[in-house]
Scaffold this active site. Structure first.
Site, PDB file in Angstrom:
ATOM      1  N   LEU A 127     -53.678  25.424 -23.525  1.00 50.00           N
ATOM      2  CA  LEU A 127     -52.303  25.002 -23.767  1.00 50.00           C
ATOM      3  C   LEU A 127     -51.378  25.368 -22.605  1.00 50.00           C
ATOM      4  O   LEU A 127     -50.169  25.364 -22.747  1.00 50.00           O
ATOM      5  CB  LEU A 127     -51.782  25.619 -25.066  1.00 50.00           C
ATOM      6  CG  LEU A 127     -52.554  25.220 -26.328  1.00 50.00           C
ATOM      7  CD1 LEU A 127     -51.984  25.916 -27.552  1.00 50.00           C
ATOM      8  CD2 LEU A 127     -52.558  23.706 -26.536  1.00 50.00           C
ATOM      9  N   SER A 130     -50.854  29.434 -18.191  1.00 46.62           N
ATOM     10  CA  SER A 130     -50.712  29.732 -16.758  1.00 46.62           C
ATOM     11  C   SER A 130     -49.635  28.853 -16.127  1.00 46.62           C
ATOM     12  O   SER A 130     -48.811  29.337 -15.338  1.00 46.62           O
ATOM     13  CB  SER A 130     -52.050  29.549 -16.029  1.00 46.62           C
ATOM     14  OG  SER A 130     -52.550  28.233 -16.182  1.00 46.62           O
ATOM     15  N   GLU A 162     -51.966  27.766  -8.115  1.00 45.70           N
ATOM     16  CA  GLU A 162     -53.203  27.792  -8.909  1.00 45.70           C
ATOM     17  C   GLU A 162     -54.395  27.323  -8.082  1.00 45.70           C
ATOM     18  O   GLU A 162     -55.492  27.884  -8.178  1.00 45.70           O
ATOM     19  CB  GLU A 162     -53.037  26.935 -10.164  1.00 45.70           C
ATOM     20  CG  GLU A 162     -54.137  27.144 -11.168  1.00 45.70           C
ATOM     21  CD  GLU A 162     -53.650  27.189 -12.604  1.00 45.70           C
ATOM     22  OE1 GLU A 162     -54.504  27.310 -13.483  1.00 45.70           O
ATOM     23  OE2 GLU A 162     -52.434  27.121 -12.851  1.00 45.70           O
ATOM     24  N   ASP A 174     -50.136  19.926 -15.794  1.00 43.54           N
ATOM     25  CA  ASP A 174     -49.659  21.059 -16.592  1.00 43.54           C
ATOM     26  C   ASP A 174     -48.311  21.561 -16.094  1.00 43.54           C
ATOM     27  O   ASP A 174     -47.388  21.817 -16.878  1.00 43.54           O
ATOM     28  CB  ASP A 174     -50.678  22.197 -16.555  1.00 43.54           C
ATOM     29  CG  ASP A 174     -52.009  21.822 -17.177  1.00 43.54           C
ATOM     30  OD1 ASP A 174     -52.101  20.727 -17.771  1.00 43.54           O
ATOM     31  OD2 ASP A 174     -52.955  22.617 -17.073  1.00 43.54           O
TER      32      ASP A 174
END
Length: 385
Positions: A127, A130, A162, A174
């Site tokens: 979900l 991060s 990331e 995301d």
């Protein structure tokens, strides 16, 4: 207490002064379009009403002092020395990486800060805990330094952190949805052009998330392998990314690629068909056609299971149970990077209790695990509190 309230309270306790700035960024659930983002394709997620808060204030020491409330851990690093990972605290990589790339984008940023992080996004559940952390830290830095960075800029800095600092070769979905989410809407994102289109959720439709409690780790797992396979497939077809390949073009040379590398062909088939499913799902939702949306979500799950091979038996079972309760009135599928995590279901609110009950009655008996069940709202992206 909300993550914002917890972060403010703990900041006062840990640093013995009041926070000057609190930022909140949501997690996300992806309704359809899995692993298409790093193939420069289409996705349709929504920000959810679970997220990460960063509360803090400037200091005059040129250092970042960070307290992660949920883990009860500190991290400290200097802005006047090269920022490198702290291998003992994995979570700190998301903070350090964002600050490092904020500095690269805005070399004038040398402002130290003390901050507390608190969140309620379930960890290792797919979900985007991060991404919500990255976007919250990025927005905090942007406000702290008065930096000329848009929310899209902040999202892309989070992705870079990331990819290049943490080591997970994720796409940009995301971070983009955490930064750009819209209240009561899904957001269809073109991950190449970064254009977005709001897709309203009918007011009688619930977004359900079920956490399997099968933990995943996309850095240590096979996420990066899937990305390399997609890049190999794009090279075989002579396109920049699999987004540029139509289903018809793929079918014409599918057997040829399969003879060379069967797995790479399967990965490409998922991406090419999934891109089309996102476009079709947006059209179906726009018409309020839940039956068609459910069919597309089912096809997406089957493709993730059989072609991309990223589901696990517990996830497959949750989808099967949810679909039994939904019938033709909605859809369910795995969501997130795979190898565990959550499923998502869209259906009328009248179906929520039926889905909750069938899973509660059967999932633990079959797997020995106990699920968590959430009914979420599509929420606004990153904001100052």
């Amino acid at each position: 207490m909300t993550p914002e309230a917890i972060a403010r309270t703990l900041f006062r306790q840990k640093f013995e002064r009041n926070a000057e700035l609190t930022v909140y960024a949501p997690g996300r659930v992806n309704i359809i379009g899995e692993h298409t983002d790093y193939n420069e394709g289409f996705v349709m997620p929504c920000a959810i009403n679970y997220g990460t808060a960063v509360s803090g204030a400037a200091n005059d020491r040129g250092i970042f002092r960070v307290y992660a409330a949920d883990l009860q851990q500190y991290d400290e690093f200097s802005l006047r020395q090269p920022i490198i990972p702290n291998p003992e605290k994995k979570w700190s990589g998301y903070v350090r990486g964002v600050v490092k790339f904020i500095q690269q984008a805005c070399p004038q940023f040398q402002q130290g800060a003390d901050l507390v992080i608190s969140g309620n996004v379930p960890l290792s559940a797919g979900l985007s805990s991060s991404a919500s952390l990255e976007v919250a830290v990025g927005k905090f830095c942007q406000q702290l330094g008065g930096l000329a960075l848009s929310h899209t800029d902040i999202a892309l800095i989070g992705q870079r952190a990331e990819n290049q600092f943490v080591g997970c070769q994720c796409g940009n979905m995301d971070q983009l949805i955490s930064a750009l989410g819209q209240q009561d809407q899904l957001l269809m994102i073109d991950c190449r052009s970064l254009k977005t289109q709001g897709v309203p959720i009918p007011p009688d439709i619930a977004v359900m998330i079920v956490n399997s409690h099968v933990k995943h780790d996309l850095v240590a797992g096979e996420y990066n392998t899937r990305r390399r396979q997609c890049e190999s497939a794009a090279a075989f077809f002579g396109v920049k990314a699999l987004r540029d390949l139509s289903i018809t073009q793929f079918r014409q040379r599918e057997a040829e690629l399969s003879a060379i590398d069967k797995d790479t062909a399967k990965r490409a088939r998922h991406i090419v068909t999934e891109n089309q499913r996102v476009l079709d799902a947006a059209a179906a939702l726009g018409k309020g056609d839940l039956r068609r949306l459910g069919e597309l979500m089912a096809q997406s799950h089957d493709s993730m299971r059989d072609d991309f091979e990223i589901t696990v038996p517990q996830i497959d079972y949750l989808v099967e149970l949810a679909q039994l309760a939904l019938g033709s009135s909605g859809g369910a599928r795995m969501t997130g990077g795979g190898f565990g995590g959550c499923i998502v279901a869209l259906a009328p609110f009248s179906k929520v209790e039926a889905v909750r009950k069938i899973i509660a009655d059967n999932y633990r008996k079959q797997t020995g695990l106990t699920e968590d069940f959430y009914v979420c709202r599509a929420s606004q992206g990153v904001r100052i509190c």
